[in-house]
Write a protein that holds these residues in place. Sequence first.
Motif, PDB file in Angstrom:
ATOM      1  N   THR A 188       0.840  -1.199   0.000  1.00  0.00           N
ATOM      2  CA  THR A 188       0.000   0.000   0.000  1.00  0.00           C
ATOM      3  C   THR A 188       0.873   1.246   0.000  1.00  0.00           C
ATOM      4  OG1 THR A 188      -1.750  -1.151   1.213  1.00  0.00           O
ATOM      5  CG2 THR A 188      -1.807   1.257   1.237  1.00  0.00           C
ATOM      6  N   HIS A 189       1.932   1.220   0.789  1.00  0.00           N
ATOM      7  CA  HIS A 189       2.858   2.351   0.831  1.00  0.00           C
ATOM      8  C   HIS A 189       3.476   2.582  -0.540  1.00  0.00           C
ATOM      9  CE1 HIS A 189       3.640   1.459   5.397  1.00  0.00           C
ATOM     10  NE2 HIS A 189       2.374   1.708   5.131  1.00  0.00           N
ATOM     11  N   ASP A 190       3.895   1.501  -1.189  1.00  0.00           N
ATOM     12  CA  ASP A 190       4.511   1.622  -2.513  1.00  0.00           C
ATOM     13  C   ASP A 190       3.551   2.285  -3.502  1.00  0.00           C
ATOM     14  OD1 ASP A 190       6.720   0.271  -1.513  1.00  0.00           O
ATOM     15  OD2 ASP A 190       6.070  -1.677  -2.277  1.00  0.00           O
ATOM     16  N   SER A 191       2.317   1.818  -3.525  1.00  0.00           N
ATOM     17  CA  SER A 191       1.327   2.360  -4.460  1.00  0.00           C
ATOM     18  C   SER A 191       1.028   3.824  -4.162  1.00  0.00           C
ATOM     19  CB  SER A 191       0.035   1.537  -4.388  1.00  0.00           C
ATOM     20  OG  SER A 191       0.266   0.201  -4.748  1.00  0.00           O
ATOM     21  N   TYR A 192       0.958   4.130  -2.885  1.00  0.00           N
ATOM     22  CA  TYR A 192       0.639   5.507  -2.501  1.00  0.00           C
ATOM     23  C   TYR A 192       1.758   6.465  -2.905  1.00  0.00           C
ATOM     24  CZ  TYR A 192      -0.717   9.526   0.322  1.00  0.00           C
ATOM     25  OH  TYR A 192      -1.063  10.785   0.724  1.00  0.00           O
TER      26      TYR A 192
END
Length: 567
Positions: free
Chosen positions: A136-140
């Motif tokens: 999720t962090h990567d996508s954000y």
Amino acid sequence: MLRNTKSIFHHTKIFPQVNSNILCRSVSTTTSSSPFTWHTSTDADKQQYPPEDVFRAGVRHHHICNTAFPIAHNETIRPYRVKRTRDQADIKSTLSGAYGNLDKMMLYVHIPFCNTRCQFCEYTVVDPKVGRVNTTHDSYIRALMDEFRLYDELLDTKKKTLVGFDIGGGTPSMVSNEHIEQVMSAAHRHFNFDPSSMEVSIETTPKIAATDPDKISAYYKMGIRRISMGVQTTDFKQAKKIGRDDANASTDYLFKAVDHIRKAGFKSFNIDLMYGFPVPARTGSAFAQTVRDAISLQPEHVTLYRMRYKGTKMAYLQDQITLKQVNDEELLARQILYENGYHSLTGKNTFSRMVDSSGCSDYLDLRVRKAVPYLGYGLGAQSFSHHTLQYNLGAVTKGLHQYMRSLELGRIPIQDLYHLSREAAIAKMVSVSFYYGGIDMPAFKDCFNISLQDAFPLELKFLEEKGLMKYEGDRFQMTPEGKKHFGGVVAQFYSPAVKNHIINRPGGEKFPEDPIDTIDRKLATLRSSSSELPVIPASPSRPEQAYLSKPTNQQFEFGNVLFGGAW
């Protein structure tokens, strides 16, 4: 129902106080060469209300009358909402008008992740079950990079100099060092950005700072020079009750965190504390001890937040908190901080022991004093110019999907953009100014092409005559009595539509005596004894503060965004 309509804008302990003539460095963002101006005022914003009525309403509704503006936005500023279309033509045109001619501005980047959601939290934080996942962090962060690019394409931000930059949340330190490095690199690519020319700030928790010292060191190496740690309370039983025991569950965390922050090289370290929680009848308030505990950690700065209940899991407890309780807790905390060498303006809730510092990041300092325009990137982030106010997607839902999808489609992720009337823009600027307990009058005139005295003649006369505010050099500043009635004071500068709303809003705290009668009785007692109103001198250890003389189904109602820039 509109009342007393009249058009406006026709076209005893003594505590130390600092000299407030001119604060920090001056930044000019004048846009007089641009034809872009304020939206035509609605009829609701062409009214005037007696200062006494507004004051009583603001004091009665002290839980919502604060630095957060607007109030009841669907009723009070919705007419200024810019039309949303698939091509975003009106949105892009309005943003270009508001920001296009600026050569200097500021940036806030929001990281909406926390390990748990505290019960007192009103900010944009995604479901922790989602937010704890690394992918999720990567996508954000990838989405954030797209947002940087889209604004650069629209506003040519490479030619704009950043004079303030904060990374907040949420808990920005929850993501990896590489993610924060990507954010810093994007600021370099898309703005004229020199970290050495400002104090870039980031937020952390005691647990992260205590258990991941390499992360704290990495921030310093990136050029970040201010770090703020959210402690909130050292009453660990209370911390557990409000869902924060994961972040500062022990004294050991606190001391290890500070040790790692210092070893990383940080010399500008702030601790956030909160007051205004329900107080157990048997034990009383523990806030004074929390303040003493925070001082023992020797931060350069301490910031006191009053608990805001609207939009939190604790909203049902709001009516248990009286104005007397929050005033007593804040006053005692202020006294303890003054006695330990920290200074602050009356009404300002960041205290610093550094002679040459306001205690705030450059982003916040210039936002509060000079209303320097800023863009907020990230989920639910807020942006403000002298003519516009906007919120990114996710401000209401606190979910990532719409924000991420908008950026995938190449669209600026705006939920609401308001092209404000001058009255509404003034109200937003002044409400935030009261984070410092007053208004910088030259900055006000520079922003709105009208003097504070001409814009609010009745209000200023009322506030000065009642001993609630006074002139201090270039500032119109709260007195200690004004601080006790913060809601009634700040409401004087709300837009007429919001004034009408709070005057007619039911509920609020009931007092045994009319607050104006209470003030008048105090003034009469002072006069009859041939006494003058108390004068609050500068701190004996700092007679002239150096930092002050440097050039410088129910609709959702938004909460406070002063630090986070996100709802």
